[in-house]
Design a protein around this motif. Structure first.
Motif, mmCIF file in Angstrom:
data_model
loop_
_atom_site.group_PDB
_atom_site.id
_atom_site.type_symbol
_atom_site.label_atom_id
_atom_site.label_comp_id
_atom_site.label_asym_id
_atom_site.label_seq_id
_atom_site.Cartn_x
_atom_site.Cartn_y
_atom_site.Cartn_z
ATOM 1 N N VAL A 1 0.842 -1.192 0.000
ATOM 2 C CA VAL A 1 0.000 0.000 0.000
ATOM 3 C C VAL A 1 0.880 1.245 0.000
ATOM 4 C CG1 VAL A 1 -1.932 -1.134 1.167
ATOM 5 C CG2 VAL A 1 -0.128 -0.063 2.529
ATOM 6 N N GLU A 2 0.255 2.388 -0.245
ATOM 7 C CA GLU A 2 0.982 3.650 -0.322
ATOM 8 C C GLU A 2 1.804 3.889 0.939
ATOM 9 O OE1 GLU A 2 0.122 8.466 -0.659
ATOM 10 O OE2 GLU A 2 -1.481 7.037 -1.081
ATOM 11 N N GLY A 3 3.060 4.247 0.749
ATOM 12 C CA GLY A 3 3.949 4.517 1.867
ATOM 13 C C GLY A 3 4.780 3.330 2.297
ATOM 14 N N PHE A 4 4.460 2.119 1.777
ATOM 15 C CA PHE A 4 5.142 0.909 2.199
ATOM 16 C C PHE A 4 5.548 0.097 0.974
ATOM 17 C CE2 PHE A 4 2.128 2.237 5.375
ATOM 18 C CZ PHE A 4 2.867 2.216 6.546
ATOM 19 N N LEU A 5 6.810 -0.271 0.909
ATOM 20 C CA LEU A 5 7.334 -1.044 -0.211
ATOM 21 C C LEU A 5 7.618 -2.470 0.240
ATOM 22 C CD1 LEU A 5 9.804 1.531 -1.791
ATOM 23 C CD2 LEU A 5 7.676 0.695 -2.807
ATOM 24 N N VAL A 6 6.912 -3.416 -0.345
ATOM 25 C CA VAL A 6 7.109 -4.824 -0.022
ATOM 26 C C VAL A 6 7.751 -5.515 -1.217
ATOM 27 C CG1 VAL A 6 5.130 -4.825 1.523
ATOM 28 C CG2 VAL A 6 4.830 -5.504 -0.857
ATOM 29 N N PRO A 7 8.457 -6.623 -1.006
ATOM 30 C CA PRO A 7 9.065 -7.357 -2.133
ATOM 31 C C PRO A 7 8.007 -8.070 -2.960
ATOM 32 C CG PRO A 7 9.418 -8.545 -0.095
ATOM 33 C CD PRO A 7 8.799 -7.242 0.291
ATOM 34 N N TYR A 8 8.411 -8.508 -4.142
ATOM 35 C CA TYR A 8 7.511 -9.267 -5.021
ATOM 36 C C TYR A 8 7.433 -10.708 -4.546
ATOM 37 C CZ TYR A 8 7.468 -5.377 -8.322
ATOM 38 O OH TYR A 8 7.296 -4.147 -8.907
ATOM 39 N N ARG A 9 6.227 -11.223 -4.484
ATOM 40 C CA ARG A 9 6.024 -12.617 -4.098
ATOM 41 C C ARG A 9 6.454 -13.548 -5.237
ATOM 42 N NH1 ARG A 9 2.780 -13.588 0.358
ATOM 43 N NH2 ARG A 9 1.774 -11.741 1.287
ATOM 44 N N GLY A 10 6.901 -14.732 -4.871
ATOM 45 C CA GLY A 10 7.265 -15.727 -5.868
ATOM 46 C C GLY A 10 8.648 -15.548 -6.456
ATOM 47 N N GLU A 11 9.423 -14.581 -5.946
ATOM 48 C CA GLU A 11 10.785 -14.361 -6.420
ATOM 49 C C GLU A 11 11.756 -14.551 -5.262
ATOM 50 O OE1 GLU A 11 11.406 -14.043 -9.451
ATOM 51 O OE2 GLU A 11 9.620 -13.223 -10.420
ATOM 52 N N ARG A 12 13.012 -14.846 -5.587
ATOM 53 C CA ARG A 12 14.024 -14.960 -4.545
ATOM 54 C C ARG A 12 14.128 -13.652 -3.778
ATOM 55 N NH1 ARG A 12 19.311 -16.520 -7.588
ATOM 56 N NH2 ARG A 12 18.203 -15.499 -9.291
ATOM 57 N N TYR A 13 14.488 -13.775 -2.495
ATOM 58 C CA TYR A 13 14.562 -12.547 -1.698
ATOM 59 C C TYR A 13 15.846 -12.444 -0.869
ATOM 60 C CZ TYR A 13 13.391 -8.799 1.515
ATOM 61 O OH TYR A 13 13.423 -7.635 2.228
ATOM 62 N N HIS A 14 16.101 -13.385 0.000
ATOM 63 C CA HIS A 14 17.199 -13.246 0.951
ATOM 64 C C HIS A 14 18.555 -13.149 0.240
ATOM 65 C CE1 HIS A 14 14.573 -13.806 4.354
ATOM 66 N NE2 HIS A 14 14.037 -14.861 3.759
ATOM 67 N N LEU A 15 19.430 -12.341 0.815
ATOM 68 C CA LEU A 15 20.718 -12.041 0.184
ATOM 69 C C LEU A 15 21.541 -13.292 -0.089
ATOM 70 C CD1 LEU A 15 21.915 -8.824 2.074
ATOM 71 C CD2 LEU A 15 21.049 -9.011 -0.265
ATOM 72 N N SER A 16 21.442 -14.279 0.793
ATOM 73 C CA SER A 16 22.244 -15.498 0.614
ATOM 74 C C SER A 16 21.907 -16.221 -0.683
ATOM 75 C CB SER A 16 22.026 -16.437 1.801
ATOM 76 O OG SER A 16 20.648 -16.782 1.929
ATOM 77 N N LYS A 17 20.705 -16.008 -1.197
ATOM 78 C CA LYS A 17 20.283 -16.691 -2.424
ATOM 79 C C LYS A 17 20.778 -15.994 -3.687
ATOM 80 C CE LYS A 17 16.100 -18.618 -0.321
ATOM 81 N NZ LYS A 17 14.623 -18.729 -0.405
ATOM 82 N N TRP A 18 21.413 -14.829 -3.510
ATOM 83 C CA TRP A 18 21.921 -14.091 -4.677
ATOM 84 C C TRP A 18 23.424 -14.238 -4.830
ATOM 85 C CZ3 TRP A 18 18.280 -12.593 -7.870
ATOM 86 C CH2 TRP A 18 17.009 -12.302 -7.375
ATOM 87 N N CYS A 19 24.049 -15.028 -3.981
ATOM 88 C CA CYS A 19 25.506 -15.186 -4.047
ATOM 89 C C CYS A 19 25.901 -15.979 -5.297
ATOM 90 C CB CYS A 19 26.014 -15.896 -2.795
ATOM 91 S SG CYS A 19 25.731 -14.972 -1.262
ATOM 92 N N GLY A 20 26.989 -15.574 -5.905
ATOM 93 C CA GLY A 20 27.494 -16.278 -7.077
ATOM 94 C C GLY A 20 27.073 -15.622 -8.378
ATOM 95 N N ALA A 21 27.975 -15.682 -9.355
ATOM 96 C CA ALA A 21 27.709 -15.021 -10.639
ATOM 97 C C ALA A 21 26.484 -15.593 -11.339
ATOM 98 C CB ALA A 21 28.938 -15.144 -11.541
ATOM 99 N N GLY A 22 26.224 -16.875 -11.156
ATOM 100 C CA GLY A 22 25.092 -17.498 -11.828
ATOM 101 C C GLY A 22 23.752 -17.148 -11.239
ATOM 102 N N ASN A 23 23.743 -16.429 -10.123
ATOM 103 C CA ASN A 23 22.491 -16.070 -9.462
ATOM 104 C C ASN A 23 22.127 -14.611 -9.641
ATOM 105 O OD1 ASN A 23 21.991 -18.659 -8.380
ATOM 106 N ND2 ASN A 23 23.439 -18.269 -6.719
ATOM 107 N N ALA A 24 22.735 -13.934 -10.585
ATOM 108 C CA ALA A 24 22.427 -12.513 -10.823
ATOM 109 C C ALA A 24 20.968 -12.360 -11.257
ATOM 110 C CB ALA A 24 23.354 -11.959 -11.900
ATOM 111 N N PRO A 25 20.297 -11.297 -10.840
ATOM 112 C CA PRO A 25 18.892 -11.095 -11.213
ATOM 113 C C PRO A 25 18.726 -10.947 -12.718
ATOM 114 C CG PRO A 25 19.801 -9.117 -10.203
ATOM 115 C CD PRO A 25 20.810 -10.195 -10.007
ATOM 116 N N THR A 26 17.650 -11.517 -13.245
ATOM 117 C CA THR A 26 17.418 -11.518 -14.688
ATOM 118 C C THR A 26 16.216 -10.705 -15.112
ATOM 119 O OG1 THR A 26 16.157 -13.585 -14.441
ATOM 120 C CG2 THR A 26 18.509 -13.780 -14.980
#
Length: 250
Positions: free
Chosen positions: A113-138
């Motif tokens: 809602v207005e004033g609050f930014l939440v992440p997108y559901r169904g996508e990776r979120y936690h930083l540990s899941k983005w480690c490594g070159a092969g895990n760059a966002p697409t």
């Protein structure tokens, strides 16, 4: 300025009859604490006394509607330019929006809602899941989630410091529940006092301690929260612009 909202589940000791009301989805007996942490590692709003089984959205609605509650400016101009900070060392605050007052980064348990930014559901979120070159966002949604997680990481660190400093927060207490609430409140207040009086490190690029929303009139703040296509489109536009500028800079 962007701050982060988090749900803190603090263990409490209540009667067996009250266990169903205080039991979380993980089976723990806790109180649901809504806490807002600034980029300078201080708590700027804390709301206690909600039972652990209470939904985060309900707690947030109460925080906004109650007297002297959470102040969130309304009337945002959705045509405002979006400031994209590619390299920001202050508490991993990666992006912000050029508009009045604060915006709050929340997890998926809160409404979009207005004033609050939440992440997108169904996508990776936690930083540990983005480690490594092969895990760059697409795509923009993945990239938004990665930066959102990075920005909210400040809150996770602050809660780690809080519980590391006060052992009484690491296990349930045997005081009456009202005394437990006061004890939890005292720990949050003492944390801010220590940060103000004993921490000498000043983080560049942050505002001063005074809450810039404190002098806002009630009719200039959001009084209730509801989803809207306008806010959803604004968030999507933000995600796409961030992703495009990141690709161009790569």
């Amino acid at each position: 300025m962007t701050s982060a909202i988090a749900r803190a589940c603090e263990s409490v000791n209540v009667s067996a009859a009250d266990h169903p009301h205080y039991r979380t989805q993980k089976g723990e007996i806790t109180t649901n604490v809504l806490a807002i942490c600034s980029p300078i590692a201080k708590f700027i709003f804390v709301l206690l006394e909600w039972k652990g089984s209470t939904a985060d959205s309900r707690v947030l609605r109460n925080a906004i509607s109650r007297p002297h509650g959470l102040k969130v400016p309304k009337g945002i101009d959705f045509c405002d330019s979006i400031v994209w900070i590619q390299e920001q060392i202050v508490c991993q605050l990666i992006f912000c929006i050029s508009c009045l007052g604060y915006h709050y980064l929340c997890d998926v348990g809160y409404p979009n809602v207005e004033g609050f930014l939440v992440p997108y559901r169904g996508e990776r979120y936690h930083l540990s899941k983005w480690c490594g070159a092969g895990n760059a966002p697409t795509n923009p949604w993945k990239f938004f989630n990665m930066k959102h997680s990075s920005a909210r990481n400040c809150t996770e660190r602050v809660f780690g410091v809080l519980k590391g400093r006060w052992a009484i927060l690491r296990a349930k207490s045997y005081y009456l529940v009202k005394i437990q609430y006061r004890t939890i409140t005292a720990c949050y207040l003492l944390h801010n006092l220590i940060m103000r009086e004993m921490c000498q490190t000043t983080m560049p690029g942050t505002i001063d301690d005074e809450d810039s929303t404190s002098n806002e009139l009630d009719d200039e703040n959001i009084q209730f929260i509801e989803t809207s296509d306008e806010w959803t489109n604004f968030k999507d536009e933000l995600a796409m612009r961030m992703f495009d500028e990141w690709e161009q800079a790569s």
